[in-house]
Scaffold this motif. Structure first.
Motif, PDB file in Angstrom:
ATOM      1  N   VAL A 313       0.842  -1.208   0.000  1.00 23.39           N
ATOM      2  CA  VAL A 313       0.000   0.000   0.000  1.00 23.39           C
ATOM      3  C   VAL A 313       0.877   1.258   0.000  1.00 23.39           C
ATOM      4  N   ASN A 314       2.139   1.080  -0.398  1.00 26.25           N
ATOM      5  CA  ASN A 314       3.066   2.195  -0.611  1.00 26.25           C
ATOM      6  C   ASN A 314       3.440   2.954   0.666  1.00 26.25           C
ATOM      7  N   ASP A 315       3.638   2.210   1.739  1.00 21.72           N
ATOM      8  CA  ASP A 315       4.159   2.818   2.972  1.00 21.72           C
ATOM      9  C   ASP A 315       5.245   1.893   3.522  1.00 21.72           C
ATOM     10  N   PRO A 316       6.378   1.799   2.790  1.00 22.50           N
ATOM     11  CA  PRO A 316       7.415   0.828   3.156  1.00 22.50           C
ATOM     12  C   PRO A 316       8.050   1.064   4.516  1.00 22.50           C
ATOM     13  N   ASP A 317       8.088   2.316   4.975  1.00 25.78           N
ATOM     14  CA  ASP A 317       8.698   2.597   6.275  1.00 25.78           C
ATOM     15  C   ASP A 317       7.940   1.886   7.404  1.00 25.78           C
ATOM     16  N   LYS A 318       6.612   1.871   7.308  1.00 24.94           N
ATOM     17  CA  LYS A 318       5.823   1.166   8.319  1.00 24.94           C
ATOM     18  C   LYS A 318       6.016  -0.341   8.199  1.00 24.94           C
ATOM     19  N   GLY A 319       6.265  -0.806   6.976  1.00 25.90           N
ATOM     20  CA  GLY A 319       6.566  -2.226   6.794  1.00 25.90           C
ATOM     21  C   GLY A 319       7.855  -2.596   7.479  1.00 25.90           C
ATOM     22  N   VAL A 320       8.861  -1.748   7.365  1.00 20.74           N
ATOM     23  CA  VAL A 320      10.140  -1.984   8.048  1.00 20.74           C
ATOM     24  C   VAL A 320       9.950  -1.966   9.565  1.00 20.74           C
ATOM     25  N   ALA A 321       9.129  -1.028  10.044  1.00 21.31           N
ATOM     26  CA  ALA A 321       8.875  -0.933  11.489  1.00 21.31           C
ATOM     27  C   ALA A 321       8.191  -2.194  12.010  1.00 21.31           C
ATOM     28  N   ALA A 322       7.222  -2.713  11.239  1.00 22.96           N
ATOM     29  CA  ALA A 322       6.533  -3.941  11.658  1.00 22.96           C
ATOM     30  C   ALA A 322       7.497  -5.114  11.687  1.00 22.96           C
ATOM     31  N   TYR A 323       8.375  -5.184  10.696  1.00 26.17           N
ATOM     32  CA  TYR A 323       9.345  -6.278  10.647  1.00 26.17           C
ATOM     33  C   TYR A 323      10.354  -6.162  11.785  1.00 26.17           C
ATOM     34  N   ASP A 324      10.794  -4.945  12.085  1.00 28.10           N
ATOM     35  CA  ASP A 324      11.732  -4.737  13.193  1.00 28.10           C
ATOM     36  C   ASP A 324      11.109  -5.151  14.525  1.00 28.10           C
ATOM     37  N   LEU A 325       9.831  -4.824  14.705  1.00 24.23           N
ATOM     38  CA  LEU A 325       9.150  -5.222  15.936  1.00 24.23           C
ATOM     39  C   LEU A 325       9.034  -6.734  16.019  1.00 24.23           C
ATOM     40  N   LEU A 326       8.728  -7.363  14.887  1.00 25.54           N
ATOM     41  CA  LEU A 326       8.654  -8.824  14.842  1.00 25.54           C
ATOM     42  C   LEU A 326       9.984  -9.443  15.234  1.00 25.54           C
ATOM     43  N   ARG A 327      11.062  -8.930  14.699  1.00 21.05           N
ATOM     44  CA  ARG A 327      12.397  -9.480  14.953  1.00 21.05           C
ATOM     45  C   ARG A 327      12.856  -9.219  16.389  1.00 21.05           C
ATOM     46  N   SER A 328      12.473  -8.093  16.947  1.00 22.34           N
ATOM     47  CA  SER A 328      12.930  -7.761  18.301  1.00 22.34           C
ATOM     48  C   SER A 328      12.103  -8.453  19.377  1.00 22.34           C
ATOM     49  N   ARG A 329      10.792  -8.539  19.154  1.00 22.30           N
ATOM     50  CA  ARG A 329       9.922  -9.100  20.203  1.00 22.30           C
ATOM     51  C   ARG A 329       9.743 -10.610  20.070  1.00 22.30           C
ATOM     52  N   TYR A 330       9.769 -11.115  18.836  1.00 23.90           N
ATOM     53  CA  TYR A 330       9.517 -12.538  18.606  1.00 23.90           C
ATOM     54  C   TYR A 330      10.627 -13.139  17.739  1.00 23.90           C
ATOM     55  N   SER A 331      11.856 -12.876  18.130  1.00 29.62           N
ATOM     56  CA  SER A 331      13.005 -13.220  17.289  1.00 29.62           C
ATOM     57  C   SER A 331      13.119 -14.709  16.981  1.00 29.62           C
ATOM     58  N   GLY A 332      12.672 -15.557  17.893  1.00 28.51           N
ATOM     59  CA  GLY A 332      12.800 -16.998  17.681  1.00 28.51           C
ATOM     60  C   GLY A 332      11.585 -17.643  17.054  1.00 28.51           C
ATOM     61  N   SER A 333      10.559 -16.855  16.717  1.00 29.99           N
ATOM     62  CA  SER A 333       9.351 -17.435  16.140  1.00 29.99           C
ATOM     63  C   SER A 333       9.566 -17.785  14.683  1.00 29.99           C
ATOM     64  N   ARG A 334       8.738 -18.698  14.181  1.00 29.36           N
ATOM     65  CA  ARG A 334       8.859 -19.098  12.768  1.00 29.36           C
ATOM     66  C   ARG A 334       8.531 -17.930  11.842  1.00 29.36           C
ATOM     67  N   TRP A 335       7.718 -16.988  12.304  1.00 30.69           N
ATOM     68  CA  TRP A 335       7.365 -15.830  11.475  1.00 30.69           C
ATOM     69  C   TRP A 335       8.568 -14.920  11.287  1.00 30.69           C
ATOM     70  N   ALA A 336       9.416 -14.802  12.306  1.00 25.86           N
ATOM     71  CA  ALA A 336      10.589 -13.941  12.198  1.00 25.86           C
ATOM     72  C   ALA A 336      11.634 -14.526  11.266  1.00 25.86           C
ATOM     73  N   SER A 337      11.589 -15.833  11.074  1.00 24.46           N
ATOM     74  CA  SER A 337      12.595 -16.497  10.217  1.00 24.46           C
ATOM     75  C   SER A 337      12.161 -16.585   8.752  1.00 24.46           C
ATOM     76  N   MET A 338      10.904 -16.181   8.496  1.00 25.15           N
ATOM     77  CA  MET A 338      10.393 -16.252   7.118  1.00 25.15           C
ATOM     78  C   MET A 338      10.758 -14.970   6.363  1.00 25.15           C
ATOM     79  N   ASN A 339      10.962 -15.104   5.088  1.00 23.44           N
ATOM     80  CA  ASN A 339      11.310 -13.958   4.237  1.00 23.44           C
ATOM     81  C   ASN A 339      10.065 -13.163   3.856  1.00 23.44           C
TER      82      ASN A 339
END
Length: 339
Positions: A313-339
């Motif tokens: 939806v053309n808001d890549p910065d928020k996409g990066v923020a969501a991914y960073d939160l995923l990696r920081s809060r749920y780093s060992g989850s299968r979702w964090a390891s998916m591309n």
């Protein structure tokens, strides 16, 4: 007059003292106090004024023991509030004392917190599995038995050990309560979805939806089945039908039921994804992110899809923020390891 007031005061103190010195079992309909004398997989036995009272597990919300350490009460409340790491840290400092039931409560709570953290990628899944096995072996008649079996199944699914998950979920079907039997089928169907076996999962969900029972617990499992079936319908080519199935569940669900709401909105997002409607999918996942993040596994899933959808939806910065939160809060989850 003074004597009368003194007598009333003593009576009140005695009553309060008696209440404070009792084990307490909070149920869906209220609460009961007494002395918890025994536990089975299907019920707690409460001694009330010399008479045994059996409280089925499906009615129990929480339990506290008169003689348990205050730190155990605190940890139980923290776990209920989603403060799993705080609860676990408190339990690690605690040397459990008291009756066998109190010690079992301590062991289960420690295993529960570790398992929930592991499912979110914040603890070791093998350690959580070992703790749950240790608990189940030492307390085979605990009223927490079926809850432990569900967690073991969830951990197996997270490690793609689907045969083991099926065995763990299958043990829940041995419960006396109709809602636990229904839950066993819902969980087994969810494991099939994880394997992309949508037709098989849909059939199992239909079995749950066909159950005839007045139990509120069964009604809740039917809602989970409806949400799961909607995913199957969407993946099998009819995502619009899936959306229509989920909306009534959201409208009638208890606002406090975080697990059901997060499952429903994530399923709604999945249906919209299959319909190629990224804005609607993003909105659905945002509900889980903003309102129902108390379920770590569901929140991690929502963050993963949001990281993709914000870019669409053309808001890549928020996409990066969501991914960073995923990696920081749920780093060992299968979702964090998916591309």
């Amino acid at each position: 007059m003074r004597n009368t007031l003194r007598l009333l005061s003593l009576t009140l103190i005695a009553a309060l003292t008696g209440l404070a010195s009792a084990d307490q079992v909070r149920t869906e309909s209220g609460g009961q106090t007494g002395n918890i004398v025994n536990s089975t997989k299907d019920a707690l036995i409460l001694n009330k004024s010399g008479s045994p009272v059996e409280i089925p597990i499906e009615e129990i919300v929480t339990v506290s023991f008169d003689d348990e350490p205050f730190a155990l009460k605190q940890a139980r409340q923290e776990a209920a509030n989603g403060q799993l790491q705080d609860a676990l840290d408190r339990l690690k400092k605690l040397d459990p004392t008291g009756t066998d039931l109190i010690k079992q409560e301590f062991e289960y709570l420690k295993a529960y917190c570790t398992a929930r953290l592991a499912l979110a990628g914040s603890a070791d899944a093998n350690e959580a599995t070992n703790l749950l096995f240790k608990f189940a072996q030492s307390a085979p008649n605990s009223w927490h038995f079926y809850e432990a079996a569900e967690l073991l199944g969830d951990l197996a699914v997270s490690q793609q050990q689907y045969d083991r998950a099926t065995q763990f979920y299958g043990s829940i079907a041995n419960a006396k309560a109709a809602d636990f039997k229904a839950r066993a089928r819902v969980l087994a169907a969810r494991a099939l979805i994880a394997q992309d076996k949508y037709a098989e999962a849909q059939k199992m969900y239909d079995d749950v939806l066909g159950l005839q029972s007045p139990s509120p617990g069964v009604a809740r499992q039917k809602d989970f089945a409806t949400v799961g079936k909607a995913i199957c319908v969407a993946e099998l080519g009819k995502p619009a039908d899936g959306v229509k199935m989920i909306q009534p569940v959201i409208e009638r669900a208890n606002p406090k039921d975080i697990d059901l709401f997060s499952a429903a909105y994530n399923a709604l997002g999945r249906c919209y994804l299959k319909s190629n409607q990224p804005k609607d999918a993003l909105l659905a996942y945002l509900h889980t992110d903003i309102l129902f993040y108390g379920n770590p596994e569901a929140h991690a899933e929502a963050l993963y899809y949001m990281s993709k959808l914000w870019k669409e939806v053309n808001d890549p910065d928020k996409g990066v923020a969501a991914y960073d939160l995923l990696r920081s809060r749920y780093s060992g989850s299968r979702w964090a390891s998916m591309n």
